[in-house]
Write a protein that holds these residues in place. Structure first.
Motif, PDB file in Angstrom:
ATOM      1  N   PHE A  13       0.846  -1.213   0.000  1.00  0.00           N
ATOM      2  CA  PHE A  13       0.000   0.000   0.000  1.00  0.00           C
ATOM      3  C   PHE A  13       0.874   1.253   0.000  1.00  0.00           C
ATOM      4  O   PHE A  13       0.655   2.191  -0.756  1.00  0.00           O
ATOM      5  CB  PHE A  13      -0.940  -0.016   1.204  1.00  0.00           C
ATOM      6  N   GLY A  29      -5.004   2.511  -5.587  1.00  0.00           N
ATOM      7  CA  GLY A  29      -4.309   1.408  -4.929  1.00  0.00           C
ATOM      8  C   GLY A  29      -4.708   1.314  -3.467  1.00  0.00           C
ATOM      9  O   GLY A  29      -5.688   0.654  -3.106  1.00  0.00           O
ATOM     10  N   GLN A  30      -3.952   2.019  -2.616  1.00  0.00           N
ATOM     11  CA  GLN A  30      -4.230   2.016  -1.173  1.00  0.00           C
ATOM     12  C   GLN A  30      -5.687   2.442  -0.939  1.00  0.00           C
ATOM     13  O   GLN A  30      -6.176   3.374  -1.558  1.00  0.00           O
ATOM     14  CB  GLN A  30      -3.284   3.022  -0.518  1.00  0.00           C
ATOM     15  N   GLY A  31      -6.345   1.754   0.015  1.00  0.00           N
ATOM     16  CA  GLY A  31      -7.771   2.010   0.219  1.00  0.00           C
ATOM     17  C   GLY A  31      -8.038   3.166   1.156  1.00  0.00           C
ATOM     18  O   GLY A  31      -7.955   3.016   2.368  1.00  0.00           O
ATOM     19  N   TYR A 117      -4.908 -10.076   4.455  1.00  0.00           N
ATOM     20  CA  TYR A 117      -4.405  -8.719   4.666  1.00  0.00           C
ATOM     21  C   TYR A 117      -2.926  -8.809   5.035  1.00  0.00           C
ATOM     22  O   TYR A 117      -2.522  -9.688   5.798  1.00  0.00           O
ATOM     23  CB  TYR A 117      -5.233  -8.058   5.772  1.00  0.00           C
ATOM     24  N   ASN A 166     -10.988  -8.264   2.665  1.00  0.00           N
ATOM     25  CA  ASN A 166     -10.110  -7.441   1.838  1.00  0.00           C
ATOM     26  C   ASN A 166      -8.995  -8.364   1.367  1.00  0.00           C
ATOM     27  O   ASN A 166      -8.352  -8.994   2.211  1.00  0.00           O
ATOM     28  CB  ASN A 166      -9.539  -6.302   2.707  1.00  0.00           C
ATOM     29  N   LYS A 228     -12.538   2.977   9.232  1.00  0.00           N
ATOM     30  CA  LYS A 228     -13.401   2.463   8.173  1.00  0.00           C
ATOM     31  C   LYS A 228     -14.852   2.891   8.384  1.00  0.00           C
ATOM     32  O   LYS A 228     -15.565   3.208   7.439  1.00  0.00           O
ATOM     33  CB  LYS A 228     -13.331   0.930   8.133  1.00  0.00           C
ATOM     34  N   PHE A 313     -13.367  -1.799  -2.365  1.00  0.00           N
ATOM     35  CA  PHE A 313     -12.628  -2.377  -3.481  1.00  0.00           C
ATOM     36  C   PHE A 313     -13.479  -3.212  -4.432  1.00  0.00           C
ATOM     37  O   PHE A 313     -14.455  -3.849  -4.022  1.00  0.00           O
ATOM     38  CB  PHE A 313     -11.499  -3.275  -2.944  1.00  0.00           C
ATOM     39  N   ARG A 359      -6.754  -5.394  -7.748  1.00  0.00           N
ATOM     40  CA  ARG A 359      -7.710  -4.682  -6.911  1.00  0.00           C
ATOM     41  C   ARG A 359      -7.670  -3.180  -7.179  1.00  0.00           C
ATOM     42  O   ARG A 359      -6.598  -2.597  -7.257  1.00  0.00           O
ATOM     43  CB  ARG A 359      -7.371  -4.949  -5.437  1.00  0.00           C
TER      44      ARG A 359
HETATM   45  N1  GLN Z   1      -6.107  -1.429   4.385  1.00  0.00           N
HETATM   46  C1  GLN Z   1      -5.784  -0.515   3.346  1.00  0.00           C
HETATM   47  C2  GLN Z   1      -5.906  -1.229   2.010  1.00  0.00           C
HETATM   48  O1  GLN Z   1      -6.222  -2.384   1.971  1.00  0.00           O
HETATM   49  C3  GLN Z   1      -4.381  -0.012   3.461  1.00  0.00           C
HETATM   50  C4  GLN Z   1      -3.868   0.143   4.850  1.00  0.00           C
HETATM   51  C5  GLN Z   1      -2.450   0.601   4.829  1.00  0.00           C
HETATM   52  O2  GLN Z   1      -2.006   1.265   3.913  1.00  0.00           O
HETATM   53  N2  GLN Z   1      -1.726   0.240   5.814  1.00  0.00           N
HETATM   54  O3  GLN Z   1      -5.704  -0.611   1.017  1.00  0.00           O
END
Ligand code: GLN
Ligand code: PMP
Length: 380
Positions: A13, A29-31, A117, A166, A228, A313, A359
């Motif tokens: 990320f 990219g990063q969520g 994750y 995720n 979140k 996502f 993703r």
């Molecule tokens: N959980 C977020 C994701 O899946 C990123 C979290 C992070 O950058 N540490 O994109």
């Protein structure tokens, strides 16, 4: 140096966000969402910052937040938690670390579901745990009893279960939750349940916790994240909920990881958890709209989109989209040549990776989504 960290890369990320910045790419990219988050929750954080104590809050969290978490899960998920069973942490990440460090003794086997994750495996290894993987397969990513049995041994101590999941954006079915519950009960296992995406669910779905399954109340460590729930991913306010036998030991790990979490953000999270259902429905509707916009755009461009039931996502299946590249090569091309950052799903595997799924984060304003679609009209 500890070889575990010496040999570990930077998280995908962080790495992808850096690439996006360097290339002026649109970052899917990063969520994290584009928006500011709910103004009233921000205002409560500001008020508490200026109007309340900024000294150490109690180690297990502000009483008002521990109460709010218990009340929230009673109202939304039918759970009967006492505030004393809630420990506030610095994000779900710290809750995961504290739970894993407190519950895993070196040599214990831990069942991990791939894709997973990216924080899970290093934390389990640092605790001396031995990972046993269950590989989930696209497009359904279902958990089966056979796969669980294959991964289990007399040394299995716990399972680490992420639902909604995720990066696949799927939710476990009632049958899968029951299967996991029976498996944990039969083998006397603990379940660490990463439910950070519990509120980001679509198409009228509702999240049910594994903790609510009969027989699981005292075996589960349920983990949540204000980041979140309130679309404020930088806040890093999380919590874990577990029966006293578990939470009292996890608190010992928490006290020497961070000890406590900024009190003004805890106050604001407590305020936010009391918001009415309209807020949660509105948040879901907004993200669902964005999901549908990106899905429609990508489908129109000939990409095969895998359905997204939850999270920020969605994924594209490269093979079914007529793209012969692997996910890492495609993401390299996408960020360097087309100017869009995405995450290769193989980054969520330790072995035997699925390598044709990518993703994308849709939690963005329309202009961001449309800009990315324009760039993705190009093909490698
Ligand atoms: N959980 C977020 C994701 O899946 C990123 C979290 C992070 O950058 N540490 O994109
Ligand atoms: N678990 C999962 C499955 C996640 O997706 C994330 C963040 N995206 C986290 C944990 C970490 O949450 P936090 O930012 O609250 O530490």
């Amino acid at each position: 140096m500890n070889p575990l960290y010496a040999n570990l890369g930077t998280t995908i990320f962080e790495a992808m966000s850096a690439r996006a910045r360097a290339n002026g790419a649109i970052n899917l990219g990063q969520g994290f969402p584009d928006g500011r988050g709910p103004e009233d929750v921000l205002a409560e954080a500001a008020r508490a910052l200026l109007g309340e104590s900024n000294q150490y809050p109690p180690m297990a969290g502000l009483p008002v937040l521990r109460q709010a978490v218990a009340d929230h899960y009673a109202a939304h998920q039918g759970l009967d938690l006492a505030p004393a069973e809630v420990i506030v942490t610095s994000g779900a990440t710290e809750a995961l670390a504290a739970a894993i460090f407190a519950l895993v003794t070196p040599g214990d086997e831990v069942i991990l579901f791939q894709p997973m994750y990216d924080a899970y495996l290093p934390l389990v290894l640092r605790a001396g745990g031995v990972p046993r993987f269950v590989r989930l397969e696209p497009p359904e990513w279902h958990i089966t009893r056979e796969a669980l049995e294959r991964a289990a041994s007399p040394r299995t101590k716990l399972i680490l279960f992420n639902d909604p999941l995720n990066p696949t954006a799927t939710m476990a079915s009632a049958a899968e939750r029951r299967l996991l519950a029976d498996f944990c009960i039969e083998r006397d296992l603990i379940a660490i349940c990463d439910e950070v995406w519990e509120h980001v669910v679509f198409d009228g779905r509702t999240h049910a916790s594994l903790m609510a399954e009969p027989g699981m109340r005292d075996r589960c460590v349920k983990i949540g994240s204000a980041g979140k729930i309130f679309s404020l991913t930088g806040w890093k306010v999380g919590w874990l909920c577990a029966a006293p036998a578990l939470s009292s030991v996890i608190a010992k790990a928490h006290q020497f990881l961070t000890f406590a979490t900024p009190p003004n953000l805890q106050s604001a999270a407590a305020y936010g958890l009391g918001k009415d259902m309209a807020y949660f429905m509105g948040m879901r509707a907004g993200f669902q709209r964005s999901r549908d916009r990106l899905t429609a755009g990508l489908t129109g461009l000939g990409y095969k989109v895998l359905p997204s039931a939850a999270t920020y996502f969605l994924s594209i299946d490269l093979t079914a989209s007529g793209i012969a590249m692997g996910d890492v090569a495609f993401c390299e091309w996408l960020v360097e040549e087309a100017g869009v950052a995405a995450i290769p799903v193989s980054a969520f595997y330790a072995e035997d990776a699925v390598t044709n799924v990518v993703r994308l984060c849709f939690a963005k304003v329309d202009e961001t989504i449309d800009g990315a679609l324009e760039r993705m009209a190009r093909r490698p």
